[in-house]
Scaffold this motif. Structure first.
Motif, PDB file in Angstrom:
ATOM      1  N   SER A   1      56.609  18.741  41.464  1.00 16.14           N
ATOM      2  CA  SER A   1      57.568  18.024  40.627  1.00 16.14           C
ATOM      3  C   SER A   1      58.796  18.912  40.503  1.00 16.14           C
ATOM      4  N   ALA A   2      59.723  18.537  39.642  1.00 22.03           N
ATOM      5  CA  ALA A   2      60.951  19.316  39.486  1.00 22.03           C
ATOM      6  C   ALA A   2      60.671  20.722  38.957  1.00 22.03           C
ATOM      7  N   HIS A   3      59.580  20.916  38.211  1.00 21.92           N
ATOM      8  CA  HIS A   3      59.323  22.220  37.595  1.00 21.92           C
ATOM      9  C   HIS A   3      57.941  22.793  37.900  1.00 21.92           C
ATOM     10  N   ILE A   4      57.150  22.113  38.711  1.00 24.78           N
ATOM     11  CA  ILE A   4      55.804  22.585  39.047  1.00 24.78           C
ATOM     12  C   ILE A   4      55.607  22.487  40.552  1.00 24.78           C
ATOM     13  N   PHE A   5      55.006  23.534  41.113  1.00 25.83           N
ATOM     14  CA  PHE A   5      54.662  23.527  42.536  1.00 25.83           C
ATOM     15  C   PHE A   5      53.303  24.190  42.686  1.00 25.83           C
ATOM     16  N   GLU A   6      52.314  23.431  43.138  1.00 25.34           N
ATOM     17  CA  GLU A   6      50.965  23.957  43.357  1.00 25.34           C
ATOM     18  C   GLU A   6      50.604  23.749  44.820  1.00 25.34           C
ATOM     19  N   PHE A   7      50.045  24.799  45.410  1.00 22.66           N
ATOM     20  CA  PHE A   7      49.625  24.695  46.808  1.00 22.66           C
ATOM     21  C   PHE A   7      48.385  25.542  47.013  1.00 22.66           C
ATOM     22  N   LYS A   8      47.729  25.303  48.137  1.00 21.21           N
ATOM     23  CA  LYS A   8      46.539  26.056  48.501  1.00 21.21           C
ATOM     24  C   LYS A   8      46.949  27.104  49.525  1.00 21.21           C
ATOM     25  N   ASN A   9      46.682  28.391  49.211  1.00 28.15           N
ATOM     26  CA  ASN A   9      47.095  29.458  50.127  1.00 28.15           C
ATOM     27  C   ASN A   9      46.097  29.626  51.273  1.00 28.15           C
ATOM     28  N   SER A  10      46.343  30.611  52.111  1.00 28.62           N
ATOM     29  CA  SER A  10      45.525  30.805  53.307  1.00 28.62           C
ATOM     30  C   SER A  10      44.090  31.209  52.980  1.00 28.62           C
ATOM     31  N   ASN A  11      43.844  31.718  51.770  1.00 30.03           N
ATOM     32  CA  ASN A  11      42.487  32.078  51.349  1.00 30.03           C
ATOM     33  C   ASN A  11      41.750  30.898  50.721  1.00 30.03           C
ATOM     34  N   GLY A  12      42.443  29.783  50.532  1.00 30.41           N
ATOM     35  CA  GLY A  12      41.848  28.629  49.885  1.00 30.41           C
ATOM     36  C   GLY A  12      42.044  28.630  48.374  1.00 30.41           C
TER      37      GLY A  12
ATOM     38  N   THR B   1      66.165  51.435  68.067  1.00 29.27           N
ATOM     39  CA  THR B   1      66.638  50.178  67.486  1.00 29.27           C
ATOM     40  C   THR B   1      65.721  49.023  67.891  1.00 29.27           C
ATOM     41  N   TYR B   2      64.520  49.328  68.420  1.00 26.37           N
ATOM     42  CA  TYR B   2      63.555  48.301  68.794  1.00 26.37           C
ATOM     43  C   TYR B   2      62.875  47.776  67.535  1.00 26.37           C
ATOM     44  N   LYS B   3      63.105  46.503  67.231  1.00 23.67           N
ATOM     45  CA  LYS B   3      62.524  45.918  66.028  1.00 23.67           C
ATOM     46  C   LYS B   3      61.088  45.473  66.282  1.00 23.67           C
ATOM     47  N   VAL B   4      60.239  45.779  65.303  1.00 21.64           N
ATOM     48  CA  VAL B   4      58.853  45.350  65.328  1.00 21.64           C
ATOM     49  C   VAL B   4      58.624  44.512  64.074  1.00 21.64           C
ATOM     50  N   PHE B   5      58.132  43.281  64.249  1.00 19.73           N
ATOM     51  CA  PHE B   5      57.864  42.398  63.115  1.00 19.73           C
ATOM     52  C   PHE B   5      56.381  42.473  62.780  1.00 19.73           C
ATOM     53  N   LYS B   6      56.098  42.729  61.503  1.00 18.42           N
ATOM     54  CA  LYS B   6      54.711  42.808  61.063  1.00 18.42           C
ATOM     55  C   LYS B   6      54.463  41.687  60.063  1.00 18.42           C
ATOM     56  N   THR B   7      53.473  40.868  60.350  1.00 21.93           N
ATOM     57  CA  THR B   7      53.117  39.768  59.472  1.00 21.93           C
ATOM     58  C   THR B   7      52.006  40.218  58.539  1.00 21.93           C
ATOM     59  N   SER B   8      52.176  39.927  57.260  1.00 16.25           N
ATOM     60  CA  SER B   8      51.151  40.221  56.273  1.00 16.25           C
ATOM     61  C   SER B   8      51.191  39.122  55.213  1.00 16.25           C
ATOM     62  N   TYR B   9      50.397  39.272  54.183  1.00 15.70           N
ATOM     63  CA  TYR B   9      50.335  38.272  53.126  1.00 15.70           C
ATOM     64  C   TYR B   9      50.618  38.944  51.791  1.00 15.70           C
ATOM     65  N   ASN B  10      51.398  38.266  50.944  1.00 17.36           N
ATOM     66  CA  ASN B  10      51.689  38.823  49.631  1.00 17.36           C
ATOM     67  C   ASN B  10      50.546  38.498  48.665  1.00 17.36           C
ATOM     68  N   ASP B  11      50.710  38.858  47.392  1.00 21.40           N
ATOM     69  CA  ASP B  11      49.657  38.655  46.397  1.00 21.40           C
ATOM     70  C   ASP B  11      49.304  37.190  46.198  1.00 21.40           C
ATOM     71  N   ASP B  12      50.229  36.298  46.502  1.00 20.68           N
ATOM     72  CA  ASP B  12      49.985  34.868  46.331  1.00 20.68           C
ATOM     73  C   ASP B  12      49.422  34.216  47.586  1.00 20.68           C
ATOM     74  N   GLY B  13      49.144  35.008  48.611  1.00 26.73           N
ATOM     75  CA  GLY B  13      48.567  34.474  49.841  1.00 26.73           C
ATOM     76  C   GLY B  13      49.562  33.819  50.767  1.00 26.73           C
TER      77      GLY B  13
ATOM     78  N   GLU C   1      52.391  33.993  53.734  1.00 33.69           N
ATOM     79  CA  GLU C   1      52.717  34.851  54.869  1.00 33.69           C
ATOM     80  C   GLU C   1      54.133  35.392  54.717  1.00 33.69           C
ATOM     81  N   ILE C   2      54.282  36.696  54.900  1.00 38.22           N
ATOM     82  CA  ILE C   2      55.605  37.331  54.879  1.00 38.22           C
ATOM     83  C   ILE C   2      55.749  38.185  56.127  1.00 38.22           C
ATOM     84  N   GLU C   3      56.991  38.376  56.530  1.00 38.33           N
ATOM     85  CA  GLU C   3      57.268  39.231  57.682  1.00 38.33           C
ATOM     86  C   GLU C   3      58.127  40.401  57.241  1.00 38.33           C
ATOM     87  N   SER C   4      57.730  41.585  57.682  1.00 42.55           N
ATOM     88  CA  SER C   4      58.524  42.777  57.448  1.00 42.55           C
ATOM     89  C   SER C   4      59.007  43.282  58.798  1.00 42.55           C
ATOM     90  N   VAL C   5      60.172  43.919  58.791  1.00 42.61           N
ATOM     91  CA  VAL C   5      60.729  44.434  60.040  1.00 42.61           C
ATOM     92  C   VAL C   5      60.725  45.956  59.986  1.00 42.61           C
TER      93      VAL C   5
END
Length: 194
Positions: A95-106, A160-172, A174-178
């Motif tokens: 809704s305009a003020h609520i967002f609920e979703f299921k993360n990768s851990n369920g 200057t070779y970029k390496v992208f590392k995918t991980s998960y934050n506390d909320d599950g 996916e985030i990418e760090s360079v």
């Protein structure tokens, strides 16, 4: 059956199959623009009231400086993050003020829209940074073993070779760090021998 009839039959079958496959490939999903509009703003964890991310346009921004912004799209009841590893999250409630979703851990993640103007400061003048020591590291060591002299030389050079590392934050999510890759030179010498 003569050759002309056989060729005509093969042509008709090929045409029929190609038309059928063509119709399946051209099915285009349409993005839910209303859901995307509702998703705009800063979202906060409903339990701890920590800022989770900010949504602006078609991009999600994270409050930490190591996480890269990530493109997203909403199709029906699914949030899709576009990165090296595209990921999908089932939207349970929006809704305009609520967002609920299921993360990768369920787990169910419940977010509320952050109304506090100070939340915006967590994103002010923040550009994603890449982790790199930006300097050459050298180590030169001489050691003795069984009355023989060894000389070790190590040098780490930033690149200057970029390496992208995918991980998960506390909320599950996916985030990418360079990170920037390094080249390492290791040399071990035994007296005059390499």
């Amino acid at each position: 059956m003569n050759i002309k009839t056989f060729i005509l039959l093969v042509f008709l079958c090929t045409t029929a199959f190609s038309c059928k496959n063509k119709g399946e490939d051209t099915a285009v999903r349409t993005e839910d623009l209303k859901a995307k509009q509702l998703f705009q703003g800063i979202w906060v964890d409903s339990d701890e009231e920590n800022v989770v991310f900010k949504v602006k346009g078609d991009t999600i921004y994270y409050p930490d400086s190591l996480s890269q912004p990530i493109k997203f799209a909403i199709y029906g009841d699914t949030l899709e993050l576009k990165s090296a590893n595209d990921s999908k999250y089932a939207i349970l409630k929006q809704s305009a003020h609520i967002f609920e979703f299921k993360n990768s851990n369920g787990d169910i993640v419940k977010l509320i829209k952050g109304e506090d103007p100070s939340f915006e400061l967590q994103f002010a003048n923040k550009k994603p940074t890449s982790v790199n020591q930006n300097k050459t590291i050298k180590s030169d060591t001489i050691l003795f073993c069984n009355n023989e002299r060894y000389h070790s030389y190590i040098q780490v050079n930033p690149t200057t070779y970029k390496v992208f590392k995918t991980s998960y934050n506390d909320d599950g999510l996916e985030i990418e760090s360079v990170y920037f890759d390094n080249t390492i030179h290791l040399g071990i010498f035994k007296q005059e021998t390499k």
